[in-house]
Each structure stands twice: as structure tokens, then as C-alpha cells.
Design a protein around this motif. Structure first.
Motif, PDB file in Angstrom:
ATOM      1  N   HIS A  50      31.162 110.141  56.795  1.00 40.32           N
ATOM      2  CA  HIS A  50      31.761 110.590  58.056  1.00 40.32           C
ATOM      3  C   HIS A  50      31.967 109.382  58.955  1.00 40.32           C
ATOM      4  CE1 HIS A  50      31.157 114.991  57.570  1.00 40.32           C
ATOM      5  NE2 HIS A  50      30.218 114.585  56.731  1.00 40.32           N
ATOM      6  N   CYS A  51      33.100 109.342  59.645  1.00 37.15           N
ATOM      7  CA  CYS A  51      33.330 108.223  60.559  1.00 37.15           C
ATOM      8  C   CYS A  51      34.163 108.656  61.744  1.00 37.15           C
ATOM      9  CB  CYS A  51      34.003 107.056  59.841  1.00 37.15           C
ATOM     10  SG  CYS A  51      33.992 105.585  60.889  1.00 37.15           S
ATOM     11  N   ARG A  52      33.711 108.237  62.927  1.00 37.42           N
ATOM     12  CA  ARG A  52      34.453 108.602  64.143  1.00 37.42           C
ATOM     13  C   ARG A  52      35.562 107.592  64.446  1.00 37.42           C
ATOM     14  NH1 ARG A  52      29.266 107.860  67.471  1.00 37.42           N
ATOM     15  NH2 ARG A  52      28.876 105.646  67.190  1.00 37.42           N
ATOM     16  N   ASN A  53      35.580 106.486  63.713  1.00 39.96           N
ATOM     17  CA  ASN A  53      36.570 105.442  63.989  1.00 39.96           C
ATOM     18  C   ASN A  53      37.826 105.621  63.158  1.00 39.96           C
ATOM     19  OD1 ASN A  53      35.153 104.147  65.947  1.00 39.96           O
ATOM     20  ND2 ASN A  53      34.167 102.703  64.532  1.00 39.96           N
ATOM     21  N   ASN A  54      38.841 104.889  63.557  1.00 35.96           N
ATOM     22  CA  ASN A  54      40.134 105.045  62.912  1.00 35.96           C
ATOM     23  C   ASN A  54      40.700 103.684  62.509  1.00 35.96           C
ATOM     24  OD1 ASN A  54      41.605 107.183  62.023  1.00 35.96           O
ATOM     25  ND2 ASN A  54      42.538 107.673  64.005  1.00 35.96           N
ATOM     26  N   CYS A  55      39.842 102.801  61.987  1.00 40.40           N
ATOM     27  CA  CYS A  55      40.300 101.474  61.550  1.00 40.40           C
ATOM     28  C   CYS A  55      41.514 101.679  60.640  1.00 40.40           C
ATOM     29  CB  CYS A  55      39.186 100.754  60.796  1.00 40.40           C
ATOM     30  SG  CYS A  55      37.647 100.658  61.734  1.00 40.40           S
ATOM     31  N   LEU A  56      42.564 100.903  60.847  1.00 36.92           N
ATOM     32  CA  LEU A  56      43.831 101.203  60.168  1.00 36.92           C
ATOM     33  C   LEU A  56      43.791 100.949  58.664  1.00 36.92           C
ATOM     34  CD1 LEU A  56      44.638 101.023  63.247  1.00 36.92           C
ATOM     35  CD2 LEU A  56      46.893 100.348  62.440  1.00 36.92           C
ATOM     36  N   TYR A  57      42.791 100.165  58.218  1.00 40.23           N
ATOM     37  CA  TYR A  57      42.741  99.734  56.816  1.00 40.23           C
ATOM     38  C   TYR A  57      41.842 100.591  55.938  1.00 40.23           C
ATOM     39  CZ  TYR A  57      38.919  97.532  59.424  1.00 40.23           C
ATOM     40  OH  TYR A  57      37.860  97.311  60.262  1.00 40.23           O
ATOM     41  N   CYS A  58      41.036 101.460  56.530  1.00 42.66           N
ATOM     42  CA  CYS A  58      39.911 102.031  55.779  1.00 42.66           C
ATOM     43  C   CYS A  58      40.146 103.472  55.342  1.00 42.66           C
ATOM     44  CB  CYS A  58      38.662 101.944  56.650  1.00 42.66           C
ATOM     45  SG  CYS A  58      37.202 102.672  55.878  1.00 42.66           S
ATOM     46  N   GLY A  59      39.804 103.744  54.094  1.00 42.75           N
ATOM     47  CA  GLY A  59      39.983 105.080  53.514  1.00 42.75           C
ATOM     48  C   GLY A  59      39.036 106.122  54.071  1.00 42.75           C
ATOM     49  N   LEU A  60      38.061 105.704  54.873  1.00 41.37           N
ATOM     50  CA  LEU A  60      37.141 106.677  55.489  1.00 41.37           C
ATOM     51  C   LEU A  60      37.508 106.957  56.942  1.00 41.37           C
ATOM     52  CD1 LEU A  60      33.626 105.453  54.217  1.00 41.37           C
ATOM     53  CD2 LEU A  60      35.131 107.177  53.217  1.00 41.37           C
ATOM     54  N   ARG A  61      38.626 106.401  57.395  1.00 43.26           N
ATOM     55  CA  ARG A  61      38.994 106.543  58.812  1.00 43.26           C
ATOM     56  C   ARG A  61      39.078 108.021  59.208  1.00 43.26           C
ATOM     57  NH1 ARG A  61      44.653 106.615  60.022  1.00 43.26           N
ATOM     58  NH2 ARG A  61      44.324 105.109  61.677  1.00 43.26           N
ATOM     59  N   ARG A  62      38.844 108.248  60.483  1.00 42.93           N
ATOM     60  CA  ARG A  62      38.748 109.608  61.028  1.00 42.93           C
ATOM     61  C   ARG A  62      39.914 110.513  60.632  1.00 42.93           C
ATOM     62  NH1 ARG A  62      38.773 108.250  66.641  1.00 42.93           N
ATOM     63  NH2 ARG A  62      41.008 108.575  66.728  1.00 42.93           N
ATOM     64  N   GLY A  95      27.320 103.061  55.923  1.00 37.07           N
ATOM     65  CA  GLY A  95      28.070 104.293  56.146  1.00 37.07           C
ATOM     66  C   GLY A  95      29.063 104.155  57.271  1.00 37.07           C
ATOM     67  N   GLY A  96      29.841 105.198  57.453  1.00 36.50           N
ATOM     68  CA  GLY A  96      30.772 105.249  58.572  1.00 36.50           C
ATOM     69  C   GLY A  96      29.998 105.381  59.875  1.00 36.50           C
ATOM     70  N   GLU A  97      30.714 105.294  60.989  1.00 38.31           N
ATOM     71  CA  GLU A  97      30.066 105.515  62.293  1.00 38.31           C
ATOM     72  C   GLU A  97      29.978 107.019  62.504  1.00 38.31           C
ATOM     73  OE1 GLU A  97      31.238 103.230  65.679  1.00 38.31           O
ATOM     74  OE2 GLU A  97      31.447 101.412  64.489  1.00 38.31           O
ATOM     75  N   ASP A  98      28.842 107.553  62.140  1.00 38.38           N
ATOM     76  CA  ASP A  98      28.639 108.992  62.059  1.00 38.38           C
ATOM     77  C   ASP A  98      27.704 109.417  63.196  1.00 38.38           C
ATOM     78  OD1 ASP A  98      27.976 111.564  61.382  1.00 38.38           O
ATOM     79  OD2 ASP A  98      27.288 111.096  59.343  1.00 38.38           O
TER      80      ASP A  98
HETATM   81 FE1  SF4 Z   1      36.097 101.524  60.289  1.00 37.93          FE
HETATM   82 FE2  SF4 Z   1      33.702 101.367  58.995  1.00 37.93          FE
HETATM   83 FE3  SF4 Z   1      34.673 103.714  59.842  1.00 37.93          FE
HETATM   84 FE4  SF4 Z   1      35.851 102.494  57.824  1.00 37.93          FE
HETATM   85  S1  SF4 Z   1      33.783 103.273  57.831  1.00 37.93           S
HETATM   86  S2  SF4 Z   1      36.874 103.503  59.575  1.00 37.93           S
HETATM   87  S3  SF4 Z   1      35.609 100.334  58.402  1.00 37.93           S
HETATM   88  S4  SF4 Z   1      34.075 101.981  61.143  1.00 37.93           S
END
Ligand code: SF4
Ligand code: SAM
Length: 336
Positions: A50-62, A95-98
Motif C-alpha cells: 500500500h502506498c499513499r504516494n504517486n511517484c511517477l515511476y513506481c508500480g506501487l503508486r497510489r 514497503g510503500g508509505e502506508d
Molecule cells: Fe514512491 Fe516508494 Fe510509494 Fe513507490 S512505494 S510510489 S517509490 S513512495
């Protein structure tokens, strides 16, 4: 070795194989002088997708519509038990920023792991948090924290992240972690969209100045469904050169041969060791959750058992004359 700005540019761009062989040889010499012919193993546990962020490169983005999971404390402890049997003495919980990973929950997990495995180091990699939060995690027993700076150029950072993510805050987190006594890791992707020789020089200058205990770098790999899903992947060759430059610049640094390199090239991790890296991070996460932690396409070793990947790494390292000791592998301030 001359690491002036001009020479760094030359090392990053030259097609002279002799210059590159010399760089790799110098990097290995620098590493061996501090750590000997040792490669330290860290057990990677991917604790939440789980991740609250939306980094443009990451497959786990929000914004990614995908199945998500988080591991329970018992599941994490089970991963550590398996890892301990296999000789791991560092566990990296990433992990993501959960938001579910409150200080209370993370501290409880850290305390429980430390209680059961007092001879092991705990590395956390859970993204940006406040200074108070980092202080609590340290107090609970966490030893190290990985937070890649991603780029030392503020404009490039803004291109890789949504506006709510601030370059200054990322840098502040790294400083807070350092002040609180963590062994700190920064790092970046090689070949991320918008990266240039100029931004790379800034990354290297930042590492030279900050002197982190760890630096994680690996090629950018596109992740389907993200804004950068159609961008080209980063170069293995450039990653190897950067690893070597970082080692020569900072001989004491703990430098992983990352899975992203292993994903891009079948011998990627061995080649990283040949360029001065000295850490490998096999995956200890439960098999059924690994596919869900899909930061980028075709992530390495999705299906193999922990025992299998540890044995595979040991065999690969032995084949290139490196020992994999059963020890924490802390940062060394002095030479052996
Ligand atoms: Fe960004 Fe890390 Fe979340 Fe990926 S897991 S969207 S790199 S904060
Ligand atoms: N959420 C935490 C964070 O961002 O620090 C830890 C997990 S995050 C997945 C770990 C690292 O994965 C990031 O620092 C980033 O450099 C890397 N990463 C994310 N997307 C990637 C991609 N598409 N290719 C290569 N590495 C990537």
C-alpha cells in the motif's frame, strides 16, 4: 584516482574499455581494503504494497489499480525465522508509505524482531516520515534506514514526483535520520526520465558530501500503467560505472548489487560485485505476495523459495571468489 568533475564525465561517457577496466579494478581494490572479499547478505521483506504516494515511476503508486497486501507481524517474524536459519543477520523491511504502518505498529514489529533475534540488524525502508517518528523507530531498535534521495537536482525531482512531494523534505528526512544515529542509505535510479550527466554529477557530489553508510542504485525499469511505463530502461553499463565511481569516492560505503540489475542482466549482480558492490538482498517475503510487490516489470525471482535464492546467491558469489559470511555486516569506519 582522479574524480574531478571532468574525469567523472569522462568515466561516464568514454568508450575506452581500458579506462573502464581500470575503474572497476580500482573500485574492487578500495572495497577489499575495507571489507575484504566479503559480500553481506540482507534478507528483504516486502512488508506492505500500500502506498499513499504517486511517484511517477513506481508500480506501487497510489493511482495503480492493483491488488494490495500488507504482512502481519507474525508473517514478518516467520520470514525472519526462515532467514535466520539460512544465515541472514540483517532484515530489511521495505514497503510503500502506508498509513496503516503507524509508529506504534512499526515499533511493535521492530521490538518483536529484536527480541527474538538480538544479534540481527534491522533496516527500515518505509519512505518519508517525521523526525519524531524516526526517533521512535530508532528507540524501538531499528539500526538502519534506506531512503533513496532519487535525484540531487530539485528540478529533476519535481519531474519524477507529484507536486505534493517535496525535494527539501526528502533531504530533511535524510539529515534527520543521520542526526538520530541511524546508518543511512540514499540512492537513485540510473536512467530515470530526465536524468542527465549534469544531474548524475549532482548525485555524486551529494554522496561525496553526505557520506551515507549505504547507497542503493539500480537501473530504472519501466512499470506498466505508470506515467513512465513507456520510457526506456536505464543502462546496466552506466549503473556499473556509477557503482565503481561511488566505491572509489567512498571506499567504506555498503553498496548493494540491486535486484533491478539482476532483472536487467542475468549476470547483473556478479558484474556489480566486479564493479565494487558488496551487498546482496535476496527476497525473504512470502512467495504469494512477491508478485504483488511489482515496483517494475519482470521483477526478479518472483517465485523462488527463500532457501533457493539464498543458495543461488551463495553459489554465484563463490563462483566469483567472494565469501558470504553469517554476520550483520555493519558499516566499517576503519580498514580491516
Ligand atoms: Fe514512491 Fe516508494 Fe510509494 Fe513507490 S512505494 S510510489 S517509490 S513512495
Ligand atoms: N516506499 C519506499 C520509498 O520510496 O523509499 C520504499 C519502497 S520503494 C519501492 C524503493 C525504491 O524502489 C525507490 O526508492 C525507487 O528508487 C525504486 N523504484 C521505484 N520504481 C522503480 C522503477 N520503475 N525502476 C527501478 N526502481 C524503482
Amino acid at each position: 584516482m582522479n574524480l574531478s568533475s571532468n574525469n567523472i564525465e569522462h568515466l561516464l561517457t568514454t568508450s575506452d574499455p581500458v579506462a573502464i577496466d581500470d575503474l572497476f579494478a580500482e573500485a574492487c581494490r578500495a572495497r577489499d581494503e575495507v571489507y575484504g572479499r566479503k559480500v553481506f547478505m540482507r534478507g528483504l521483506i516486502e512488508v506492505t504494497s500500500h502506498c499513499r504516494n504517486n511517484c511517477l515511476y513506481c508500480g506501487l503508486r497510489r493511482d495503480m489499480r492493483c491488488a494490495r497486501y500488507r504482512l502481519s507481524k507474525e508473517q514478518i517474524l516467520d520470514c525472519c525465522r526462515t532467514g535466520y536459519e539460512l544465515g541472514f543477520r540483517t532484515f530489511v523491511m521495505q514497503g510503500g508509505e502506508d498509513a496503516w504502518m503507524t509508529d506504534e505498529r512499526v515499533c511493535d514489529i521492530v521490538r518483536s524482531v529484536k527480541q527474538e533475534f538480538p544479534d540481527c540488524a534491522i533496516t527500515l525502508s518505509l519512505g518519508e516520515r517525521g523526525r519524531e517518528s524516526f526517533a521512535r523507530l530508532k528507540e524501538a531498535g531499528a539500526d538502519r534506514y534506506l531512503l533513496r534521495h532519487e535525484t540531487a537536482d530539485a528540478a529533476h525531482y519535481a519531474l519524477l514526483h507529484p507536486a505534493e512531494m517535496r525535494f527539501e523534505h526528502r533531504m530533511q528526512c535524510l539529515q534527520d535520520l543521520r542526526d538520530l544515529g541511524f546508518q543511512v542509505g540514499c540512492g537513485f535510479m540510473v536512467g530515470s526520465p530526465g536524468q542527465s550527466i549534469e544531474t548524475l554529477k549532482k548525485d555524486l557530489a551529494f554522496i561525496d558530501e553526505f557520506r551515507p553508510e549505504m547507497v542503493g542504485i539500480g537501473p530504472f525499469i519501466p512499470a506498466d500503467g505508470t506515467p513512465f511505463g513507456h520510457e526506456p530502461a536505464g543502462s546496466v553499463e552506466l549503473t556499473l560505472r556509477l557503482l565503481a565511481i561511488i566505491r572509489v569516492m567512498h571506499p567504506h560505503v555498503l553498496l548493494p548489487a540491486t535486484s533491478a540489475l539482476g532483472t536487467m542482466h542475468p549476470q547483473g549482480r556478479e558484474r556489480a560485485i566486479g564493479a565494487g558492490a558488496n551487498v546482496v538482498m535476496p527476497n525473504l517475503s512470502p512467495r504469494d505476495t512477491r508478485a504483488l510487490y511489482s515496483i517494475y516489470n519482470n521483477k526478479l525471482a518472483t517465485g523462488s523459495e527463500a532457501a533457493e535464492s539464498a543458495a543461488d546467491i551463495r553459489a554465484r558469489m563463490a563462483a566469483i571468489g567472494m565469501e558470504v559470511p553469517t554476520e550483520r555486516g555493519d558499516y566499517r569506519k576503519t580498514v580491516v
